[in-house]
Design a protein around this motif. Structure first.
Motif, PDB file in Angstrom:
ATOM      1  N   ASP A  22       0.842  -1.186   0.000  1.00  0.00           N
ATOM      2  CA  ASP A  22       0.000   0.000   0.000  1.00  0.00           C
ATOM      3  C   ASP A  22       0.884   1.245   0.000  1.00  0.00           C
ATOM      4  O   ASP A  22       1.856   1.339   0.754  1.00  0.00           O
ATOM      5  N   THR A  24       0.586   5.703  -0.862  1.00  0.00           N
ATOM      6  CA  THR A  24      -0.089   6.907  -1.350  1.00  0.00           C
ATOM      7  C   THR A  24       0.963   7.931  -1.729  1.00  0.00           C
ATOM      8  O   THR A  24       1.834   8.261  -0.921  1.00  0.00           O
ATOM      9  N   ASN A  26       1.566  11.779  -3.426  1.00  0.00           N
ATOM     10  CA  ASN A  26       0.963  13.070  -3.766  1.00  0.00           C
ATOM     11  C   ASN A  26       1.929  13.883  -4.608  1.00  0.00           C
ATOM     12  O   ASN A  26       3.081  14.125  -4.212  1.00  0.00           O
ATOM     13  N   LYS A  37      -3.092  12.719  -6.871  1.00  0.00           N
ATOM     14  CA  LYS A  37      -2.945  11.761  -5.777  1.00  0.00           C
ATOM     15  C   LYS A  37      -3.136  10.356  -6.332  1.00  0.00           C
ATOM     16  O   LYS A  37      -4.129  10.065  -6.994  1.00  0.00           O
ATOM     17  N   GLU A  39      -3.202   6.346  -5.181  1.00  0.00           N
ATOM     18  CA  GLU A  39      -3.259   5.367  -4.094  1.00  0.00           C
ATOM     19  C   GLU A  39      -3.134   3.969  -4.700  1.00  0.00           C
ATOM     20  O   GLU A  39      -3.918   3.597  -5.563  1.00  0.00           O
ATOM     21  N   ARG A  47      -6.428   3.880  -7.095  1.00  0.00           N
ATOM     22  CA  ARG A  47      -7.347   5.017  -7.198  1.00  0.00           C
ATOM     23  C   ARG A  47      -6.506   6.258  -7.437  1.00  0.00           C
ATOM     24  O   ARG A  47      -5.461   6.447  -6.811  1.00  0.00           O
ATOM     25  N   GLY A  48      -6.935   7.106  -8.346  1.00  0.00           N
ATOM     26  CA  GLY A  48      -6.181   8.311  -8.633  1.00  0.00           C
ATOM     27  C   GLY A  48      -7.088   9.492  -8.919  1.00  0.00           C
ATOM     28  O   GLY A  48      -8.205   9.331  -9.400  1.00  0.00           O
ATOM     29  N   TYR A  56     -12.519  10.977 -10.872  1.00  0.00           N
ATOM     30  CA  TYR A  56     -11.386  10.194 -10.404  1.00  0.00           C
ATOM     31  C   TYR A  56     -11.428   8.840 -11.099  1.00  0.00           C
ATOM     32  O   TYR A  56     -12.381   8.538 -11.828  1.00  0.00           O
ATOM     33  N   ASN A 202       3.496   8.037   1.584  1.00  0.00           N
ATOM     34  CA  ASN A 202       3.339   7.278   2.827  1.00  0.00           C
ATOM     35  C   ASN A 202       2.911   5.850   2.518  1.00  0.00           C
ATOM     36  O   ASN A 202       2.407   5.563   1.429  1.00  0.00           O
ATOM     37  N   HIS A 203       3.116   4.964   3.477  1.00  0.00           N
ATOM     38  CA  HIS A 203       2.801   3.547   3.313  1.00  0.00           C
ATOM     39  C   HIS A 203       1.655   3.117   4.226  1.00  0.00           C
ATOM     40  O   HIS A 203       1.560   1.944   4.580  1.00  0.00           O
ATOM     41  N   ILE A 206      -4.454   1.439   3.155  1.00  0.00           N
ATOM     42  CA  ILE A 206      -5.544   2.135   2.467  1.00  0.00           C
ATOM     43  C   ILE A 206      -6.816   1.315   2.606  1.00  0.00           C
ATOM     44  O   ILE A 206      -6.831   0.129   2.260  1.00  0.00           O
ATOM     45  N   ARG A 210     -11.940   2.402  -0.579  1.00  0.00           N
ATOM     46  CA  ARG A 210     -11.462   3.428  -1.504  1.00  0.00           C
ATOM     47  C   ARG A 210     -11.487   2.932  -2.951  1.00  0.00           C
ATOM     48  O   ARG A 210     -11.472   3.722  -3.885  1.00  0.00           O
TER      49      ARG A 210
END
Length: 232
Positions: A22, A24, A26, A37, A39, A47-48, A56, A202-203, A206, A210
């Motif tokens: 996982d 994310t 940015n 963003k 994910e 997901r973006g 999205y 970051n890890h 998620i 989502r």
């Protein structure tokens, strides 16, 4: 259903890939005018979203979906259906122009530069070209890092771009003007990508929610309406 145009910037992003963990990421553009963003889940779901709040994308099991806000609620469109509609629109605009292919297809080769530092991260810069004196032209269009911690982003972005090129193939035929970019994205994680800089990573885990589609995918005639093409 009201006709709402789909953001081209979002559409370009509507593709995914298996990931290592996982993550994310940015990205941010100059003066914060543009953001993105991404994910990526450990099972490959993604997901973006760019700065546009009304659209999205989600990918599940290797399939891409664009989610576009409409007055009737969220419209979920399969990426392949969007590609079909784009090809139809192009044919209407240029009915007598065959798509470029083979040696006649335009191609944008990227010029490799040296190492640069972007927001504390080091990477190799690539430019759209070099001047006669050998100096690169303009700002780097992409900067690639080989930091292992960023590897999931690299895998994800490379697959995204490859799938976007495959989708555009329905519009441009055999033309692949972005092969140079495809080759560069195989080498690592982009910390600069067409003006956007990687700002934070970051890890954190998620939530699976989502990546859940908010509605059933539209039939292709409804995709035409949502993209402003009308019925075929």
């Amino acid at each position: 259903m009201k006709s709402i145009k789909v953001s081209g910037a979002i559409a370009l992003l509507a593709f995914a890939t298996p990931a290592l963990a996982d993550m994310t990421a940015n990205y941010i553009g100059p003066n914060g005018a543009m953001t993105m963003k991404i994910e990526v889940a450990s099972n490959g779901d993604m997901r973006g979203q760019t700065g546009a709040p009304n659209a999205y994308f989600i990918t599940r099991d290797g399939h891409g979906y664009m989610i576009q806000a409409t007055f009737d609620g969220p419209a979920v469109m399969r990426v392949e259906d969007m590609a079909t509609v784009m090809a139809e629109q192009m044919k209407k605009m240029m009915p007598n122009m065959p798509p470029p292919n083979g040696k006649d297809a335009p191609s944008f080769a990227l010029a490799k530069g040296g190492e640069v530092t972007i927001r504390g991260r080091k990477g190799i810069a690539y430019y759209m070209g070099v001047a006669k004196d050998g100096k690169p032209i303009g700002d780097p269009i992409v900067v690639i890092s080989t930091d292992p911690d960023l590897a999931p982003i690299g895998v994800a972005m490379a697959s995204q771009f490859n799938m976007s090129v495959a989708m555009m193939g329905q519009v441009l035929g055999d033309a692949s003007p972005w092969k140079g970019m495809q080759d560069v994205l195989k080498t690592g994680a982009p910390i600069v990508f067409t003006g956007l800089q990687l700002a934070t990573v970051n890890h954190d885990l998620i939530p699976a929610a989502r990546f859940v589609l908010p509605a059933e995918p539209l039939k292709i005639d409804d995709v035409r309406k949502t993209m402003g093409a009308g019925p075929k």
